[in-house]
Design an enzyme around this catalytic site. Structure first.
Site, PDB file in Angstrom:
ATOM      1  N   GLU A   1       0.166   3.666   1.699  1.00 18.04           N
ATOM      2  CA  GLU A   1       0.219   4.095   3.106  1.00 18.04           C
ATOM      3  C   GLU A   1       1.609   3.855   3.697  1.00 18.04           C
ATOM      4  O   GLU A   1       1.983   4.478   4.687  1.00 18.04           O
ATOM      5  CB  GLU A   1      -0.826   3.357   3.936  1.00 18.04           C
ATOM      6  CG  GLU A   1      -2.229   3.867   3.766  1.00 18.04           C
ATOM      7  CD  GLU A   1      -2.443   5.273   4.329  1.00 18.04           C
ATOM      8  OE1 GLU A   1      -2.238   5.463   5.529  1.00 18.04           O
ATOM      9  OE2 GLU A   1      -2.801   6.166   3.553  1.00 18.04           O
TER      10      GLU A   1
ATOM     11  N   TYR B   1      -1.677  -0.183  10.665  1.00 13.23           N
ATOM     12  CA  TYR B   1      -1.909  -0.840   9.371  1.00 13.23           C
ATOM     13  C   TYR B   1      -0.675  -0.739   8.474  1.00 13.23           C
ATOM     14  O   TYR B   1      -0.190  -1.736   7.938  1.00 13.23           O
ATOM     15  CB  TYR B   1      -3.118  -0.190   8.684  1.00 13.23           C
ATOM     16  CG  TYR B   1      -3.282  -0.538   7.226  1.00 13.23           C
ATOM     17  CD1 TYR B   1      -3.828  -1.753   6.841  1.00 13.23           C
ATOM     18  CD2 TYR B   1      -2.900   0.367   6.224  1.00 13.23           C
ATOM     19  CE1 TYR B   1      -3.986  -2.075   5.493  1.00 13.23           C
ATOM     20  CE2 TYR B   1      -3.056   0.059   4.883  1.00 13.23           C
ATOM     21  CZ  TYR B   1      -3.602  -1.164   4.523  1.00 13.23           C
ATOM     22  OH  TYR B   1      -3.750  -1.471   3.194  1.00 13.23           O
TER      23      TYR B   1
ATOM     24  N   SER C   1       0.814  -1.221   0.000  1.00  8.80           N
ATOM     25  CA  SER C   1       0.000   0.000   0.000  1.00  8.80           C
ATOM     26  C   SER C   1       0.849   1.272   0.000  1.00  8.80           C
ATOM     27  O   SER C   1       1.909   1.333   0.636  1.00  8.80           O
ATOM     28  CB  SER C   1      -0.873  -0.023   1.257  1.00  8.80           C
ATOM     29  OG  SER C   1      -1.415   1.246   1.493  1.00  8.80           O
TER      30      SER C   1
HETATM   31  P1  NAP Z   1     -11.291  -4.797   1.521  1.00  8.48           P
HETATM   32  O1  NAP Z   1     -12.409  -4.473   0.596  1.00  8.48           O
HETATM   33  O2  NAP Z   1     -11.278  -4.252   2.901  1.00  8.48           O
HETATM   34  O3  NAP Z   1     -11.215  -6.391   1.604  1.00  8.48           O
HETATM   35  C1  NAP Z   1     -10.431  -7.045   2.553  1.00  8.48           C
HETATM   36  C2  NAP Z   1     -10.623  -8.535   2.420  1.00  8.48           C
HETATM   37  O4  NAP Z   1      -9.834  -9.181   3.433  1.00  8.48           O
HETATM   38  C3  NAP Z   1     -12.076  -8.995   2.647  1.00  8.48           C
HETATM   39  O5  NAP Z   1     -12.339 -10.073   1.792  1.00  8.48           O
HETATM   40  C4  NAP Z   1     -12.041  -9.464   4.102  1.00  8.48           C
HETATM   41  O6  NAP Z   1     -13.033 -10.413   4.423  1.00  8.48           O
HETATM   42  C5  NAP Z   1     -10.661 -10.101   4.136  1.00  8.48           C
HETATM   43  N1  NAP Z   1     -10.160 -10.304   5.487  1.00  8.48           N
HETATM   44  C6  NAP Z   1     -10.160  -9.431   6.520  1.00  8.48           C
HETATM   45  N2  NAP Z   1      -9.617  -9.993   7.612  1.00  8.48           N
HETATM   46  C7  NAP Z   1      -9.272 -11.258   7.253  1.00  8.48           C
HETATM   47  C8  NAP Z   1      -8.703 -12.355   7.950  1.00  8.48           C
HETATM   48  N3  NAP Z   1      -8.357 -12.275   9.232  1.00  8.48           N
HETATM   49  N4  NAP Z   1      -8.505 -13.515   7.280  1.00  8.48           N
HETATM   50  C9  NAP Z   1      -8.856 -13.619   5.969  1.00  8.48           C
HETATM   51  N5  NAP Z   1      -9.408 -12.621   5.254  1.00  8.48           N
HETATM   52  C10 NAP Z   1      -9.615 -11.459   5.905  1.00  8.48           C
HETATM   53  O7  NAP Z   1      -9.899  -4.396   0.866  1.00  8.48           O
HETATM   54  P2  NAP Z   1      -9.555  -4.045  -0.666  1.00  8.48           P
HETATM   55  O8  NAP Z   1      -9.789  -2.596  -0.867  1.00  8.48           O
HETATM   56  O9  NAP Z   1     -10.172  -5.040  -1.563  1.00  8.48           O
HETATM   57  O10 NAP Z   1      -7.982  -4.229  -0.650  1.00  8.48           O
HETATM   58  C11 NAP Z   1      -7.382  -5.492  -0.935  1.00  8.48           C
HETATM   59  C12 NAP Z   1      -5.981  -5.521  -0.347  1.00  8.48           C
HETATM   60  O11 NAP Z   1      -5.205  -4.478  -0.900  1.00  8.48           O
HETATM   61  C13 NAP Z   1      -5.898  -5.330   1.152  1.00  8.48           C
HETATM   62  O12 NAP Z   1      -4.829  -6.103   1.628  1.00  8.48           O
HETATM   63  C14 NAP Z   1      -5.603  -3.858   1.324  1.00  8.48           C
HETATM   64  O13 NAP Z   1      -4.942  -3.640   2.536  1.00  8.48           O
HETATM   65  C15 NAP Z   1      -4.710  -3.638   0.129  1.00  8.48           C
HETATM   66  N6  NAP Z   1      -4.707  -2.286  -0.444  1.00  8.48           N
HETATM   67  C16 NAP Z   1      -5.885  -1.681  -0.762  1.00  8.48           C
HETATM   68  C17 NAP Z   1      -5.854  -0.443  -1.370  1.00  8.48           C
HETATM   69  C18 NAP Z   1      -7.114   0.257  -1.795  1.00  8.48           C
HETATM   70  O14 NAP Z   1      -7.060   1.462  -2.053  1.00  8.48           O
HETATM   71  N7  NAP Z   1      -8.236  -0.453  -1.908  1.00  8.48           N
HETATM   72  C19 NAP Z   1      -4.617   0.169  -1.657  1.00  8.48           C
HETATM   73  C20 NAP Z   1      -3.453  -0.503  -1.327  1.00  8.48           C
HETATM   74  C21 NAP Z   1      -3.508  -1.743  -0.738  1.00  8.48           C
HETATM   75  P3  NAP Z   1     -14.519  -9.968   4.897  1.00  8.48           P
HETATM   76  O15 NAP Z   1     -15.254  -9.617   3.626  1.00  8.48           O
HETATM   77  O16 NAP Z   1     -15.032 -11.189   5.550  1.00  8.48           O
HETATM   78  O17 NAP Z   1     -14.348  -8.794   5.806  1.00  8.48           O
HETATM   79  O1  F7E Z   2      -9.149   7.856   3.959  1.00 11.19           O
HETATM   80  C1  F7E Z   2      -9.707  11.272   5.218  1.00 11.19           C
HETATM   81  C2  F7E Z   2      -8.757  10.398   5.993  1.00 11.19           C
HETATM   82  O2  F7E Z   2     -10.142   5.766   4.832  1.00 11.19           O
HETATM   83  C3  F7E Z   2      -8.651   8.781   3.001  1.00 11.19           C
HETATM   84  C4  F7E Z   2      -7.287   1.907   2.374  1.00 11.19           C
HETATM   85  O3  F7E Z   2      -7.767   1.195   1.258  1.00 11.19           O
HETATM   86  O4  F7E Z   2      -6.121   3.417   0.956  1.00 11.19           O
HETATM   87  C5  F7E Z   2      -7.078   3.354   1.994  1.00 11.19           C
HETATM   88  O5  F7E Z   2      -6.632   4.054   3.133  1.00 11.19           O
HETATM   89  C6  F7E Z   2      -8.448  10.140   3.615  1.00 11.19           C
HETATM   90  C7  F7E Z   2      -7.694  10.129   4.940  1.00 11.19           C
HETATM   91  O6  F7E Z   2      -8.451   5.707   2.914  1.00 11.19           O
HETATM   92  C8  F7E Z   2     -13.025  10.802   6.605  1.00 11.19           C
HETATM   93  O7  F7E Z   2      -8.284  11.069   7.158  1.00 11.19           O
HETATM   94  C9  F7E Z   2     -11.745  12.471   6.096  1.00 11.19           C
HETATM   95  O8  F7E Z   2      -6.755  11.165   4.915  1.00 11.19           O
HETATM   96  O9  F7E Z   2     -10.708   6.527   2.483  1.00 11.19           O
HETATM   97  P1  F7E Z   2      -9.712   6.426   3.560  1.00 11.19           P
HETATM   98  P2  F7E Z   2      -6.927   5.605   3.364  1.00 11.19           P
HETATM   99  O10 F7E Z   2      -6.737   5.875   4.789  1.00 11.19           O
HETATM  100  O11 F7E Z   2      -6.157   6.430   2.393  1.00 11.19           O
HETATM  101  C10 F7E Z   2      -4.833   2.891   1.270  1.00 11.19           C
HETATM  102  C11 F7E Z   2      -3.965   2.986   0.057  1.00 11.19           C
HETATM  103  C12 F7E Z   2      -4.888   1.532   1.864  1.00 11.19           C
HETATM  104  O12 F7E Z   2      -3.971   0.737   1.711  1.00 11.19           O
HETATM  105  C13 F7E Z   2      -5.981   1.264   2.834  1.00 11.19           C
HETATM  106  O13 F7E Z   2      -6.193  -0.137   2.962  1.00 11.19           O
HETATM  107  O14 F7E Z   2      -9.743  10.676   3.931  1.00 11.19           O
HETATM  108  N1  F7E Z   2     -11.067  11.347   5.775  1.00 11.19           N
HETATM  109  N2  F7E Z   2     -12.939  12.174   6.613  1.00 11.19           N
HETATM  110  C14 F7E Z   2     -11.838  10.291   6.074  1.00 11.19           C
HETATM  111  N3  F7E Z   2     -11.631   8.953   5.924  1.00 11.19           N
HETATM  112  C15 F7E Z   2     -12.627   8.115   6.313  1.00 11.19           C
HETATM  113  N4  F7E Z   2     -12.456   6.776   6.159  1.00 11.19           N
HETATM  114  N5  F7E Z   2     -13.811   8.589   6.852  1.00 11.19           N
HETATM  115  C16 F7E Z   2     -14.053   9.927   7.007  1.00 11.19           C
HETATM  116  O15 F7E Z   2     -15.112  10.316   7.500  1.00 11.19           O
END
Ligand code: NAP
Ligand code: F7E
Length: 342
Positions: A139, A161, A137
């Site tokens: 992050e 995280y 990520s």
């Molecule tokens: P997501 O929608 O939150 O999906 C997470 C998945 O992980 C769900 O299927 C969840 O199952 C499963 N999970 C959670 N805890 C688990 C456990 N203990 N054992 C097995 N499975 C578990 O995330 P996503 O957005 O698809 O992201 C996919 C991956 O990419 C994640 O690793 C995330 O950290 C990473 N990532 C995401 C982003 C982004 O912007 N989306 C960016 C960079 C990296 P349930 O459905 O049962 O909760």
């Molecule tokens: O927050 C701000 C918050 O929770 C984005 C995950 O997929 O992307 C995701 O992480 C920004 C932050 O995503 C609210 O403070 C303001 O600055 O949508 P987010 P994230 O934290 O960037 C990365 C790449 C991952 O890997 C992660 O798994 O938005 N913000 N107000 C808020 N965020 C949330 N959630 N809720 C609010 O009300």
């Protein structure tokens, strides 16, 4: 007859897991996924591709397991004998990781280690090559040390995280170098879609816009509106995951759009799209602030574009609008079914 390629996906019920499954099924793969037992259905995002496994044409199979349960991960791996493993499972919410740090680290860091260990032993015992994708990520860049961020930019994680993701990143490299494992890290910047979890800021906003226009919600409460993110479209990003595993050599890649936008800009496009002014509806709530914030992310995907031939296909503005439209359509369908409306 050539055998179908088999893939195993952790996190198959998540946003990316569902798009990756569709993508791999289209490519002719047999797709296996690990799901967690839950007291209510948690397969909404993949129900449309599920086929009864008793049917001959079934190529999509689900197995109960958990990243915190190493024995089961091993058993599933041995049973399926996949050529490709995509590790997408995670407690992926940054704010929640401050509330549940131990559990987050257990799934994200230790979960990855458990899977790598299982693959290492399986590969050693059978001689079968397994290609491994780790969902890294942006992050991990946290308090950014360079703008834009690329594969060589030093990490400075700012949440439980992202600390766990850094561990998983380096462990993936360590297994590649120590055990000749074909293991790749994708360093993916934020990617969104209509299937994005409802508590991430983009989907929270687009759902609220739909509900406000339908008269079901008056306000939306948000935290920091100044943070800037490099937002892309999830469907484009799963294609990059697959491309990484098709190369001759394993490597690490940044996947991003190279554009950055603030939450305010997101709000502006989302509300203007339905003829509203966001300032009339948005309220501040400090509960959505984080103990440490990531202020600015913008990725440099040059290596990924050059080596994988990858390009994003959806612009920021298109992304916001397609998410708003999708949430409005979903609400309209619910309305027609008479669910939740008086
Ligand atoms: P997501 O929608 O939150 O999906 C997470 C998945 O992980 C769900 O299927 C969840 O199952 C499963 N999970 C959670 N805890 C688990 C456990 N203990 N054992 C097995 N499975 C578990 O995330 P996503 O957005 O698809 O992201 C996919 C991956 O990419 C994640 O690793 C995330 O950290 C990473 N990532 C995401 C982003 C982004 O912007 N989306 C960016 C960079 C990296 P349930 O459905 O049962 O909760
Ligand atoms: O927050 C701000 C918050 O929770 C984005 C995950 O997929 O992307 C995701 O992480 C920004 C932050 O995503 C609210 O403070 C303001 O600055 O949508 P987010 P994230 O934290 O960037 C990365 C790449 C991952 O890997 C992660 O798994 O938005 N913000 N107000 C808020 N965020 C949330 N959630 N809720 C609010 O009300």
């Amino acid at each position: 007859m050539t055998q179908r390629k088999r893939s195993l996906i952790t996190g198959i019920t998540g946003q990316d897991g569902s798009y990756l499954s569709e993508f791999l099924l289209e490519k002719g793969y047999e797709v296996h996924g690990i799901i967690r037992r839950s007291s209510s259905f948690n397969t909404d995002r993949i129900d449309h591709i599920y086929i009864d496994p008793h049917e001959e044409k079934a190529r999509f199979f689900l197995h109960y397991g958990d990243l915190t349960d190493g024995t089961t991960l091993r058993r599933i791996l041995e049973e399926i004998e996949p050529q490709e493993v995509y590790n997408l499972g995670a407690q992926s919410h940054v704010r929640v990781s401050f509330d549940s740090p131990e559990y987050t680290v257990d799934t994200v860091a230790m979960g990855t280690l458990r899977l790598l260990e299982a693959i290492r032993d399986y590969q050693h015992r059978t001689g079968n090559q397994v290609r491994f994708y780790q969902a890294g990520s942006s992050e991990m860049f946290g308090k950014v040390q360079e703008v834009p961020q690329k594969e060589t930019t030093p990490f400075y994680p700012r949440s439980p995280y992202s600390c766990a993701k850094v561990y998983a990143h380096w462990q993936t490299i360590n297994y590649r170098e120590s055990y000749d494992l074909f293991a790749c890290n994708g360093i993916l910047f934020n990617h969104e879609s209509p299937r994005r979890g409802e508590t991430f800021v983009t989907r929270k906003i687009t759902r609220a816009v739909a509900r406000i226009t339908a008269g079901l919600q008056k306000k939306i409460y948000l935290g920091n509106l100044d943070a800037k993110r490099d937002w892309g479209y999830a469907k484009d990003y799963v294609r990059a995951m697959w491309l990484m595993l098709q190369q001759e050599q394993p490597d690490d890649y940044v996947v991003a759009t190279n554009e950055t936008h603030s939450i305010r800009e997101f709000l502006d496009i989302a509300f203007t799209h339905v003829g509203l002014t966001w300032q009339d509806y948005v309220e501040f709530d400090e509960r959505y602030l984080r103990p440490a914030e990531v202020d600015l992310l913008i990725g440099d995907p040059s290596k990924t574009k050059e080596k994988l031939g990858w390009e994003p296909s959806v612009t920021f503005e298109e992304l916001v609008k397609l998410m708003v439209d999708s949430d409005r359509e979903a609400l309209e369908k619910t309305k027609q079914l008479g669910n939740g409306f008086d």
